[in-house]
Design a protein around this motif. Structure first.
Motif, mmCIF file in Angstrom:
data_model
loop_
_atom_site.group_PDB
_atom_site.id
_atom_site.type_symbol
_atom_site.label_atom_id
_atom_site.label_comp_id
_atom_site.label_asym_id
_atom_site.label_seq_id
_atom_site.Cartn_x
_atom_site.Cartn_y
_atom_site.Cartn_z
ATOM 1 N N MET A 135 -14.666 -1.219 -10.392
ATOM 2 C CA MET A 135 -13.275 -0.966 -11.104
ATOM 3 C C MET A 135 -12.722 0.292 -10.812
ATOM 4 O O MET A 135 -13.524 1.427 -10.995
ATOM 5 N N SER A 136 -11.604 0.452 -10.971
ATOM 6 C CA SER A 136 -10.768 1.728 -10.523
ATOM 7 C C SER A 136 -10.632 2.456 -11.750
ATOM 8 O O SER A 136 -10.902 2.027 -12.766
ATOM 9 N N ASP A 137 -10.535 3.618 -11.545
ATOM 10 C CA ASP A 137 -10.524 4.713 -12.709
ATOM 11 C C ASP A 137 -9.274 4.040 -13.911
ATOM 12 O O ASP A 137 -9.652 4.157 -15.189
ATOM 13 N N GLU A 138 -8.224 3.598 -13.374
ATOM 14 C CA GLU A 138 -7.131 3.008 -14.068
ATOM 15 C C GLU A 138 -7.802 1.917 -14.904
ATOM 16 O O GLU A 138 -7.248 1.663 -15.931
ATOM 17 N N GLU A 139 -8.317 1.110 -14.141
ATOM 18 C CA GLU A 139 -8.749 -0.069 -14.698
ATOM 19 C C GLU A 139 -9.780 -0.090 -15.973
ATOM 20 O O GLU A 139 -9.750 -0.379 -17.009
ATOM 21 N N ALA A 193 -15.053 -4.619 -5.626
ATOM 22 C CA ALA A 193 -14.197 -3.233 -5.444
ATOM 23 C C ALA A 193 -14.587 -2.510 -6.838
ATOM 24 O O ALA A 193 -13.948 -1.703 -7.181
ATOM 25 N N GLU A 202 -1.073 -5.656 -9.116
ATOM 26 C CA GLU A 202 -1.181 -4.877 -10.212
ATOM 27 C C GLU A 202 0.214 -4.307 -10.432
ATOM 28 O O GLU A 202 0.940 -4.069 -9.430
ATOM 29 N N LYS A 253 -7.086 -4.199 -1.297
ATOM 30 C CA LYS A 253 -7.451 -5.844 -1.454
ATOM 31 C C LYS A 253 -6.530 -6.627 -0.549
ATOM 32 O O LYS A 253 -7.051 -7.728 0.223
ATOM 33 N N ASN A 258 0.867 -1.274 0.095
ATOM 34 C CA ASN A 258 -0.041 -0.125 0.020
ATOM 35 C C ASN A 258 0.817 1.281 -0.048
ATOM 36 O O ASN A 258 0.301 2.115 -0.470
ATOM 37 N N ARG A 298 -20.919 3.689 -8.720
ATOM 38 C CA ARG A 298 -19.761 3.121 -7.987
ATOM 39 C C ARG A 298 -19.842 4.023 -6.653
ATOM 40 O O ARG A 298 -19.162 4.876 -6.728
ATOM 41 N N GLN A 322 -11.453 0.088 4.020
ATOM 42 C CA GLN A 322 -11.974 1.481 3.776
ATOM 43 C C GLN A 322 -12.699 1.947 4.530
ATOM 44 O O GLN A 322 -12.863 3.198 5.070
ATOM 45 N N SER A 364 -16.773 -7.781 -9.268
ATOM 46 C CA SER A 364 -15.790 -7.257 -8.382
ATOM 47 C C SER A 364 -16.466 -6.860 -7.532
ATOM 48 O O SER A 364 -17.556 -5.873 -7.362
#
Lengths: 322, 334
Positions: free
Chosen positions: B81-85, B79, A282, B186, A72, B260, B169, B77
């Motif tokens: 999806m993140s913006d990057e994903e 979580a 990742e 995660k 993290n 989301r 979180q 998922s």
């Protein structure tokens, strides 16, 4: 000599070329198999190193001696896992080696009728066929409660002054993982050691008896030293298996990156770290995990080199005997 | 021999290749909603025998990766999806909350059946600052309960997990200390405790060690008969984890346009503090129109009929406004 009818020269030559052609093809196949397996090894090592390269360049050796793994905050250090890998396999070997060699002696001598010996041998080798996830589940159900209760007593008693058994005693601990690992490598040690004990020429045994040696003097003075190369080889293989074992260890060791002197504390291994982190990794974490895989391979290589030296030494000692 | 061969061929073709007109929907992802997705697939197959849903529970992160790579029809998922994903997905992404669940703190304290944990208590436990069960922070909220002088052994997920993501979180929203030391992910590095692999690993840890506490999904905890704690929420009230208190939490959420969101620290007095949606992700421009029609029909079934089985499987049925927004989102996919 003159009575013997030889085939005419041309016929003999044809036979010879046919024969040598077959031999050649076989030789090529063997060479191909050998090159393919070595090539595959280089391919795997090369690819892993390639994937690990960004992490190797960024973290260098600091990954190995840093003690904090915290993806993290981009802090990567695997020293606790290196220690966990080394210590858990060493403890497993300390337990399994004497046990395995004793079983091998028992099964290669004529203490039991051959039929019963066969059954024993078969059952012990069957241990090798159990999937490691089953060892893990068995460990959760049986070994963890045992280690937890006995560990609790140990922590309350000797643990007060001996840091190796300091409390609090956890069930998911280095000790639990080591005990199950010991059981998992036992068949490897037993099978190979037994084979090499059986391969000791009968003349040696008979010679020892004829000089007046007792059975145990023969075993310790003649059989074991002569079979030493095989026993050492079994130890190398078993150590490799213990260091690379993933599933059962990940299920039992507690997967913690905190260093502790106590065997009753949770720990972690490199293989377990890979298994736990890979699925969700990742970007740079993947490169770092590949670097971890490289470290694990180097550790195994080191063990093999040391084992090879010991092997060469033990072979030199029995040179000419077998 | 010939006949056996022929029968064999028929058998193989029956199992591996759906007969003409049949459609196979392939999905992969989170393990938490896997039981309900499987159930929806089976139930739907009873009325629509030519549709087969094949869902592989391989973890949220792996599911998203397969979805981005285009090897599955839908991903799943915990979580989202993140913006990057999302940026990596070539055909765009629509994220649909499909079901929801609470995360409970399961514990093992012989003789204690009703444990209340204040916000300070449970964040302290997972930070390692509250290390004994008879710590005044815990005792204060549990008058009349004899708490043992026993070390607290924390159990966490050692493998990457959407459950860990949602739980960290929440803890980060409650405690700045936790956010700074552990953070959200995660998979995080916990300052205390023992890691078990998978839900079953954590459950085994809690069941086997007196003095243990760990976080698992509500459905999993009830299913395996673990005791779980009543938690204090932001308003100061102590709330038991139930489908109703979880639903109350989700009802407070205002869904944004991309659907989301997490109720990281709900404020209502009847809200259980740790609840989350779980998402199915579908490409915005679906490559195969005929297949999309089938997938859309199945997703619509899940959002309507499917919600009725949620309760019995330990999930929280989606609040009606969420279902409406999901249906509207389905219409945006081409």
């Amino acid at each position: 000599m003159s009575e013997r009818r030889l085939p005419p020269d041309s016929e003999a030559a044809a036979l010879l070329t046919k024969h040598s052609k077959r031999v050649d093809l076989f030789r090529y196949l063997c060479a191909l198999a050998a090159v393919a397996s070595v090539g595959l090894l280089f391919w795997i090592v090369g690819h892993i190193t390639y994937e690990a390269w960004p992490a190797i360049r960024t973290y260098g050796l600091s990954l190995i001696y840093s003690t904090e793994w915290n993806a993290n905050f981009n802090r990567y250090g695997v020293f606790p896992y290196v220690m966990g890998t080394a210590v858990s396999s060493l403890i497993a070997m300390v337990i399994a080696m004497p046990l395995g060699v004793l079983i091998a002696i028992f099964l290669s001598e004529d203490f039991l009728p051959p039929a019963i010996r066969q059954i024993f041998r078969f059952l012990i080798e069957l241990l090798a066929a159990i999937p490691s996830v089953v060892y893990g589940l068995w460990g959760i159900a049986v070994v963890i409660p045992l280690v937890q209760s006995w560990g609790g007593y140990a922590a309350g008693g000797v643990g007060k002054w001996l840091p190796l058994f300091a409390g609090p005693a956890y069930g998911n601990s280095l000790l639990t993982a080591s005990l199950v690992l010991a059981l998992m490598v036992l068949p490897t040690i037993t099978a190979i050691s037994r084979n090499s004990l059986q391969a000791v020429p009968h003349v040696l045994r008979e010679g020892a008896y004829s000089l007046g040696a007792t059975r145990w003097e023969t075993i310790y003075g003649v059989l074991l030293p002569t079979a030493a190369p095989g026993i050492v080889a079994s130890a190398i293989l078993a150590m490799g298996r213990a260091m690379g074992e993933t599933m059962a260890v990940a299920m039992l060791i507690g997967n913690s990156s905190r260093l502790s002197w106590s065997l009753l504390s949770p720990a972690g291994t490199l293989a377990g770290l890979l298994a736990n982190e890979f699925a969700e990794a990742e970007g740079m974490v993947i490169n770092t995990l590949m670097y971890v895989a490289v470290i694990l391979m180097l550790m195994t290589l080191l063990v093999n080199i040391i084992g090879d030296r010991i092997l060469a030494f033990s072979v030199r000692k029995v040179k000419g005997l077998i | 021999m010939l006949r056996t061969g022929a029968v064999f061929t028929i058998l193989i073709s029956a199992f591996t290749f759906p007969s003409k007109g049949a459609t196979q929907l392939n999905g992969a992802g989170a393990t938490f909603p896997s039981p309900i997705y499987q159930r929806w697939g089976q139930d739907y197959n009873k009325t629509n025998p030519d549709v087969q849903v094949n869902y592989q529970s391989i973890g949220s992160g792996a599911g998203v990766k397969q979805f981005v790579a285009g090897t599955v029809d839908f991903g799943a998922s915990d979580a989202a999806m993140s913006d990057e994903e999302i940026a990596k997905a070539p055909a765009g992404v629509v994220m649909l909350p499909m079901t929801a669940g609470s995360i409970v703190l399961a514990y093992n304290l012989p003789g204690v059946t009703d444990l209340k944990l204040s916000r300070d208590a449970y964040t302290g436990i997972f930070l390692g600052t509250v290390a004994k069960w008879n710590d005044p922070v815990i005792a204060k909220e549990n008058p009349g309960v004899t708490l043992p002088d026993m070390p607290i052994s924390v159990a966490y997920r050692s493998d990457g997990s959407g459950t860990t993501f949602v739980f960290t979180q929440h803890l980060s929203a409650v405690s700045a200390d936790f956010k700074g030391k552990v953070g959200v992910g995660k998979q995080v590095t916990w300052p205390v405790g023992v890691g078990g692999k998978g839900n079953e690993g954590v459950t085994a840890l809690v069941k086997q060690s007196p003095g243990a506490i760990g976080y698992v999904e509500y459905g999993y905890a009830t299913h395996t008969g673990l005791a779980f704690a009543t938690l204090q929420n932001k308003s100061g009230a102590f709330v038991k984890p139930t489908p109703a208190s979880g639903a109350a939490t989700l009802a407070t959420v205002q869904l944004p346009a991309n659907l989301r969101i997490w109720p990281t620290d709900p404020v209502g007095a009847d809200n259980y503090p740790i609840a989350t949606f779980t998402w199915i992700v579908v490409p915005k421009t679906f490559p195969d129109k005929a297949k999309w029609a089938v997938l859309k029909a199945w997703l619509t079934y899940d959002l309507t009929e499917g919600q009725k089985v949620a309760d019995s499987l330990g999930y929280i049925p989606l609040p009606a406004p969420v279902v409406e927004k999901d249906k509207a989102a389905l219409e945006t996919i081409q």
